[in-house]
Design a protein around this motif. Structure first.
Motif, short mmCIF file in Angstrom:
data_model
loop_
_atom_site.label_atom_id
_atom_site.label_comp_id
_atom_site.label_asym_id
_atom_site.label_seq_id
_atom_site.Cartn_x
_atom_site.Cartn_y
_atom_site.Cartn_z
N GLN A 1 0.83 -1.20 0.00
CA GLN A 1 0.00 0.00 0.00
C GLN A 1 0.86 1.24 0.00
O GLN A 1 1.98 1.25 0.49
N TYR A 2 0.31 2.27 -0.63
CA TYR A 2 0.97 3.57 -0.67
C TYR A 2 0.16 4.54 0.19
O TYR A 2 -1.06 4.47 0.21
N GLY A 3 0.82 5.44 0.86
CA GLY A 3 0.14 6.47 1.62
C GLY A 3 -0.55 5.92 2.86
O GLY A 3 -0.47 4.73 3.15
N GLU A 4 -1.19 6.82 3.60
CA GLU A 4 -1.85 6.45 4.86
C GLU A 4 -3.20 7.15 4.92
O GLU A 4 -3.40 8.18 4.30
N GLY A 5 -4.11 6.57 5.72
CA GLY A 5 -5.40 7.20 6.01
C GLY A 5 -6.17 7.54 4.74
O GLY A 5 -6.36 6.69 3.88
N VAL B 1 -4.30 0.78 -1.88
CA VAL B 1 -3.84 -0.61 -1.85
C VAL B 1 -3.52 -1.01 -3.29
O VAL B 1 -4.41 -1.17 -4.11
N ALA B 2 -2.22 -1.14 -3.58
CA ALA B 2 -1.80 -1.48 -4.94
C ALA B 2 -1.82 -2.99 -5.15
O ALA B 2 -2.15 -3.46 -6.24
N THR C 1 3.44 -2.66 -9.97
CA THR C 1 3.83 -2.87 -8.57
C THR C 1 4.17 -4.33 -8.33
O THR C 1 5.18 -4.65 -7.68
N LEU C 2 3.35 -5.24 -8.87
CA LEU C 2 3.63 -6.67 -8.71
C LEU C 2 4.99 -7.02 -9.30
O LEU C 2 5.82 -7.66 -8.66
N MET C 3 5.22 -6.55 -10.52
CA MET C 3 6.49 -6.89 -11.16
C MET C 3 7.67 -6.26 -10.42
O MET C 3 8.70 -6.91 -10.23
N THR D 1 9.66 -2.46 -2.43
CA THR D 1 9.56 -3.25 -1.20
C THR D 1 8.10 -3.45 -0.81
O THR D 1 7.37 -2.47 -0.70
N PRO D 2 7.66 -4.68 -0.61
CA PRO D 2 6.27 -4.88 -0.20
C PRO D 2 6.00 -4.34 1.21
O PRO D 2 6.92 -4.27 2.03
N THR D 3 4.76 -3.98 1.47
CA THR D 3 4.35 -3.56 2.81
C THR D 3 4.36 -4.76 3.74
O THR D 3 4.81 -4.68 4.88
N SER D 4 3.85 -5.91 3.23
CA SER D 4 3.98 -7.16 3.96
C SER D 4 3.95 -8.31 2.97
O SER D 4 3.64 -8.11 1.80
N GLY D 5 4.28 -9.48 3.45
CA GLY D 5 4.35 -10.65 2.57
C GLY D 5 5.76 -10.90 2.11
O GLY D 5 6.68 -10.17 2.47
#
Ligand code: ADP
Ligand code: ADP
Length: 232
Positions: free
Chosen positions: A12-16, A21-22, A48-50, A58-62
């Motif tokens: 994900q990019y940004g907050e609030g 969610v990319a 983003t996936l590639m 860098t992924p946010t998680s995973g």
């Protein structure tokens, strides 16, 4: 055999308020010797996936694995190493060095990495990619299709485990597109090259063994030897 995989990949990019969610918890495997096309509307998360798979983002998680090694846990030095040894890139805009000849462009990554040049492999790749007597030409003296074929040869030179191609035919007319795609296809058939290609072009996707479709950061379709009537 799996060459690259993502597990619970989230970005994900940004907050609030401005949060985007990319990639929404993606699980996917890319198999060796397979050409996969990633399709989907603009903004669906293809780049983003590639980029996460290739260690450019860098992924946010995973987790992301290439050749069983966890890309998402690597530091800069290991990432550089990964890109030099395991991953080839092809870009929409070719990304050749304008002051260098075709041959010098093809060999540049090996030279930067201080790796030996396998002349037999070079000759074979150049022959298959069909650059003929243009090896001494600079990019500005080549057509778009020829420039992209130089970029394909450059990506193949280091014998990467997987090539990531971002809209490889996006700047090409249909004849040049076909030449580039035929080369990629041959690299799969003759050398077992693994390729992951983002494309908007249904004709490009029709060269692939498998098509993934993304929408809003999720995989909505994953088909081997797809029936394009069904997708389009
Ligand atoms: P594509 O043609 O592959 O869909 P885009 O035009 O969406 O590419 O994005 C090009 C680049 O800009 C990508 O590297 C992406 O990470 C970045 N990008 C896309 N959307 C945004 C955004 N809203 N803010 C900042 N950068 C973005
Ligand atoms: P695609 O390649 O399918 O066009 P992207 O992966 O470029 O999609 O983008 C997926 C989503 O993430 C989009 O909503 C895009 O605007 C957003 N995005 C991509 N890169 C950035 C960035 N660097 N900053 C903010 N938002 C981004």
């Amino acid at each position: 055999p799996v060459v690259a995989r993502a597990i619970h990949l989230h970005k994900q990019y940004g907050e609030g308020e401005s949060e985007v969610v990319a990639l929404d918890d993606i699980d996917v495997e890319f198999r060796r010797g397979q050409m996969t096309a990633i399709m989907g509307p603009s903004g669906s998360g293809k780049s983003t996936l590639m980029h996460c798979m290739a260690g450019l983002d860098t992924p946010t998680s995973g987790q992301v694995f290439v050749e069983g090694r966890e890309v998402s846990a690597m530091g800069q030095k290991q990432l550089t190493n990964l890109r030099r040894n395991e991953i080839g890139f092809i870009f929409q805009s070719f990304n050749l060095v304008p002051t260098l000849s075709a041959e010098e462009n093809i060999l540049l990554p090996l030279q930067i990495a201080h790796k030996p040049i396998d002349r037999d492999w070079f000759d074979r790749i150049v022959h298959v990619v069909g650059l003929g007597n243009r090896l001494g030409h600079r990019p500005s003296q080549l057509s778009g299709g020829q420039q992209q074929r130089v970029a394909c040869a450059r990506a193949m030179m280091q014998r990467p485990s997987v090539i990531f191609a971002d809209e490889p035919t996006g700047n090409l007319d249909s004849r040049s597109s076909k030449e580039v795609l035929e080369f990629l296809r041959r690299s799969v058939r003759d050398y077992g090259q693994s390729i992951v290609m983002v494309t908007h072009d249904p004709r490009a996707a029709s060269f692939a063994d498998r098509v993934l479709v993304l929408a809003d950061g999720s995989i909505t379709l994953d088909m081997d030897h797809p029936d394009y009537e069904e997708i389009l």
